[in-house]
Design a protein around this motif. Sequence first.
Motif, PDB file in Angstrom:
ATOM      1  N   MET A 130       7.707   8.467 -19.514  1.00 18.16           N
ATOM      2  CA  MET A 130       6.304   8.484 -19.148  1.00 18.16           C
ATOM      3  C   MET A 130       5.735   7.066 -19.120  1.00 18.16           C
ATOM      4  SD  MET A 130       3.212  10.645 -20.925  1.00 18.16           S
ATOM      5  CE  MET A 130       3.452   9.810 -22.501  1.00 18.16           C
ATOM      6  N   GLY A 131       6.083   6.237 -20.111  1.00 12.68           N
ATOM      7  CA  GLY A 131       5.605   4.856 -20.151  1.00 12.68           C
ATOM      8  C   GLY A 131       6.119   4.043 -18.967  1.00 12.68           C
ATOM      9  N   ASN A 132       7.387   4.264 -18.619  1.00 15.75           N
ATOM     10  CA  ASN A 132       7.951   3.537 -17.465  1.00 15.75           C
ATOM     11  C   ASN A 132       7.238   3.918 -16.178  1.00 15.75           C
ATOM     12  OD1 ASN A 132       9.775   2.256 -19.118  1.00 15.75           O
ATOM     13  ND2 ASN A 132      11.457   3.685 -18.692  1.00 15.75           N
ATOM     14  N   ALA A 133       6.919   5.174 -16.032  1.00 15.27           N
ATOM     15  CA  ALA A 133       6.222   5.612 -14.822  1.00 15.27           C
ATOM     16  C   ALA A 133       4.840   4.981 -14.734  1.00 15.27           C
ATOM     17  CB  ALA A 133       6.124   7.138 -14.806  1.00 15.27           C
ATOM     18  N   GLU A 134       4.153   4.932 -15.866  1.00  7.64           N
ATOM     19  CA  GLU A 134       2.829   4.316 -15.867  1.00  7.64           C
ATOM     20  C   GLU A 134       2.918   2.812 -15.585  1.00  7.64           C
ATOM     21  OE1 GLU A 134       1.303   5.302 -19.654  1.00  7.64           O
ATOM     22  OE2 GLU A 134       0.669   7.331 -19.090  1.00  7.64           O
ATOM     23  N   ASP A 135       3.923   2.127 -16.162  1.00  6.63           N
ATOM     24  CA  ASP A 135       4.108   0.691 -15.898  1.00  6.63           C
ATOM     25  C   ASP A 135       4.398   0.435 -14.422  1.00  6.63           C
ATOM     26  OD1 ASP A 135       3.634   0.158 -18.531  1.00  6.63           O
ATOM     27  OD2 ASP A 135       5.765  -0.036 -19.083  1.00  6.63           O
ATOM     28  N   ALA A 136       5.249   1.295 -13.848  1.00  9.52           N
ATOM     29  CA  ALA A 136       5.575   1.124 -12.429  1.00  9.52           C
ATOM     30  C   ALA A 136       4.349   1.304 -11.562  1.00  9.52           C
ATOM     31  CB  ALA A 136       6.668   2.116 -12.023  1.00  9.52           C
ATOM     32  N   LEU A 137       3.518   2.299 -11.918  1.00  4.24           N
ATOM     33  CA  LEU A 137       2.302   2.522 -11.160  1.00  4.24           C
ATOM     34  C   LEU A 137       1.360   1.314 -11.259  1.00  4.24           C
ATOM     35  CD1 LEU A 137       0.681   4.556  -9.490  1.00  4.24           C
ATOM     36  CD2 LEU A 137      -0.285   5.424 -11.635  1.00  4.24           C
ATOM     37  N   ASP A 138       1.212   0.799 -12.491  1.00  5.75           N
ATOM     38  CA  ASP A 138       0.358  -0.382 -12.669  1.00  5.75           C
ATOM     39  C   ASP A 138       0.913  -1.593 -11.922  1.00  5.75           C
ATOM     40  OD1 ASP A 138      -1.304   1.097 -14.252  1.00  5.75           O
ATOM     41  OD2 ASP A 138      -0.449   0.393 -16.146  1.00  5.75           O
ATOM     42  N   TYR A 146       0.236  -1.368  -8.238  1.00  7.78           N
ATOM     43  CA  TYR A 146      -1.170  -1.640  -7.945  1.00  7.78           C
ATOM     44  C   TYR A 146      -1.440  -3.148  -7.970  1.00  7.78           C
ATOM     45  CZ  TYR A 146      -6.222  -1.751  -8.311  1.00  7.78           C
ATOM     46  OH  TYR A 146      -7.556  -2.025  -8.093  1.00  7.78           O
ATOM     47  N   ASP A 147      -0.890  -3.818  -9.001  1.00  7.30           N
ATOM     48  CA  ASP A 147      -1.097  -5.269  -9.086  1.00  7.30           C
ATOM     49  C   ASP A 147      -0.518  -5.975  -7.860  1.00  7.30           C
ATOM     50  OD1 ASP A 147      -2.357  -4.956 -11.499  1.00  7.30           O
ATOM     51  OD2 ASP A 147      -0.592  -5.443 -12.716  1.00  7.30           O
ATOM     52  N   GLU A 148       0.668  -5.557  -7.436  1.00  5.31           N
ATOM     53  CA  GLU A 148       1.282  -6.191  -6.258  1.00  5.31           C
ATOM     54  C   GLU A 148       0.463  -5.910  -4.999  1.00  5.31           C
ATOM     55  OE1 GLU A 148       5.275  -4.828  -6.087  1.00  5.31           O
ATOM     56  OE2 GLU A 148       5.919  -6.005  -7.843  1.00  5.31           O
ATOM     57  N   ARG A 154       0.835  -1.209   0.000  1.00  4.02           N
ATOM     58  CA  ARG A 154       0.000   0.000   0.000  1.00  4.02           C
ATOM     59  C   ARG A 154       0.861   1.247   0.000  1.00  4.02           C
ATOM     60  NH1 ARG A 154      -1.623   3.814   3.045  1.00  4.02           N
ATOM     61  NH2 ARG A 154      -0.404   3.047   4.815  1.00  4.02           N
ATOM     62  N   ARG A 155       1.904   1.255   0.844  1.00  5.61           N
ATOM     63  CA  ARG A 155       2.792   2.407   0.882  1.00  5.61           C
ATOM     64  C   ARG A 155       3.516   2.595  -0.451  1.00  5.61           C
ATOM     65  NH1 ARG A 155       4.125   0.536   6.187  1.00  5.61           N
ATOM     66  NH2 ARG A 155       6.075  -0.334   5.357  1.00  5.61           N
ATOM     67  N   ALA A 156       3.955   1.450  -1.022  1.00  3.26           N
ATOM     68  CA  ALA A 156       4.650   1.544  -2.312  1.00  3.26           C
ATOM     69  C   ALA A 156       3.731   2.103  -3.387  1.00  3.26           C
ATOM     70  CB  ALA A 156       5.178   0.169  -2.714  1.00  3.26           C
ATOM     71  N   TYR A 157       2.482   1.655  -3.390  1.00  2.00           N
ATOM     72  CA  TYR A 157       1.541   2.148  -4.399  1.00  2.00           C
ATOM     73  C   TYR A 157       1.225   3.626  -4.171  1.00  2.00           C
ATOM     74  CZ  TYR A 157      -2.700   2.534  -7.206  1.00  2.00           C
ATOM     75  OH  TYR A 157      -3.637   2.930  -8.123  1.00  2.00           O
TER      76      TYR A 157
END
Length: 432
Positions: free
Chosen positions: A149-157, A160-162, A110-113
């Motif tokens: 920008m794509g890397n940031a979005e992938d990291a965010l996704d 969330y999945d984790e 949760r903190r990471a997300y």
Amino acid sequence: MRARMATTTVMALLVAGLAGGVAAADDDTVPSKSDVRDARTAVRAQADDVASVRARLVVANQRLQQSAVVAAQAAEAFNGARWHADQAREAAAKAQQGVTAAEADVERQRRAYTDSLVTSYELQPSLTALSAIVHSHGITSVQERTVTMGNAEDALDGNYDEFRAAAVVADVARDRAERARTDAEKAERDALEAKRSAQRAADAAASDAQAIAAEKATLITRLAELQHISVDLAQRRQSTLEARAARAAAAAAVQEQEQEQEPAAPAQPTSQPTSEPTSEPTSQPTQEPSDEPTTDPEPETPAPPPTAPSPKSGAQAAIAFARAQIGEPYRWGAAGPNAWDCSGLTAGAWQAGGTYLPHYSVAQYEQSTPISPGQLQPGDLVFWGSSSNPGSIYHVALYIGGGRIIEAPRTGVPVREESMYSWTAPNFYARP
């Protein structure tokens, strides 16, 4: 006594009548055939009384043994319920540890997300597609900004999945812990009910033992009267008969066990040839000679029984510990230091020998290596069960060699050294 006196009187009258030459059938002093028949019937009745008393003693002993077995079964059922409750509590504790770990993981994710959301928000003005084009210095700069920008979005996704995966794992852990708590509570209730049942069985066995002891004392006294001997002698004779019968029953049981374990004997060759020899020689040999020498086939040997593990070095320490407890009282559910039940004593003995055994005879058998009676060594365990299923085991003792055991037998009988055939023959054997 009356029968013997009647017989003596009849015989005395017969002798007196013969000596005096009296032959009149109507003389009152001469016994008739009916008198003699009645006297002989009285003698037979006396013998039947002795046999009847002995039969009633056998029945009394059987009742005493059955009562002791029922009490032992109830006591070991309590030990089993208590052991299962301990296991259920351990499972519940481990499940709760899993919940704690899973919830901690959920909090980390949760903190990471949350951190990734904050970072994405802070970078959003400079990483939008329009900003990437407007503020770019050529196509290379556009590509770099777009990749960032794509890397940031992938990291965010990914965060969330984790986070969601950790939440699912935590839910599963909580469900498992709840089931484990429910199982533990049920096991606790079962153990409590088993304890009550064991107490009722122990009380009933004690009451039966008192009543049967009084009945046997009355029967022994009657036997002494019938045999015209002292009560002490009648008691010693009866004890000898009972011991002899127990040894015979035990020997028969051991023989039956050995027969069940013996492999089938190989077929024996027949003593007669299968066909008659012919008188005329044949012109052709019955079989072409071969270049290889022929050898007689070796008879098949039965497979040896499985090899038992060598006795552990702690066996003598276990025996010494058990021997030191001789004379201490039996109490069901007890495992020392001053009172014992059967599996409590063997568990305590082998703990002194460096090996853990549960305080439950069935589990002691399951966690040891089964062996045959012929493989018994000092320190091994011998078990009594009500059937060929190990789950029916209700008594265990420590084997010390020479056919002898140390056991905590039952209520009213302290820890003792005894022949393992003094009661009934054991039917399970194992090496810790």
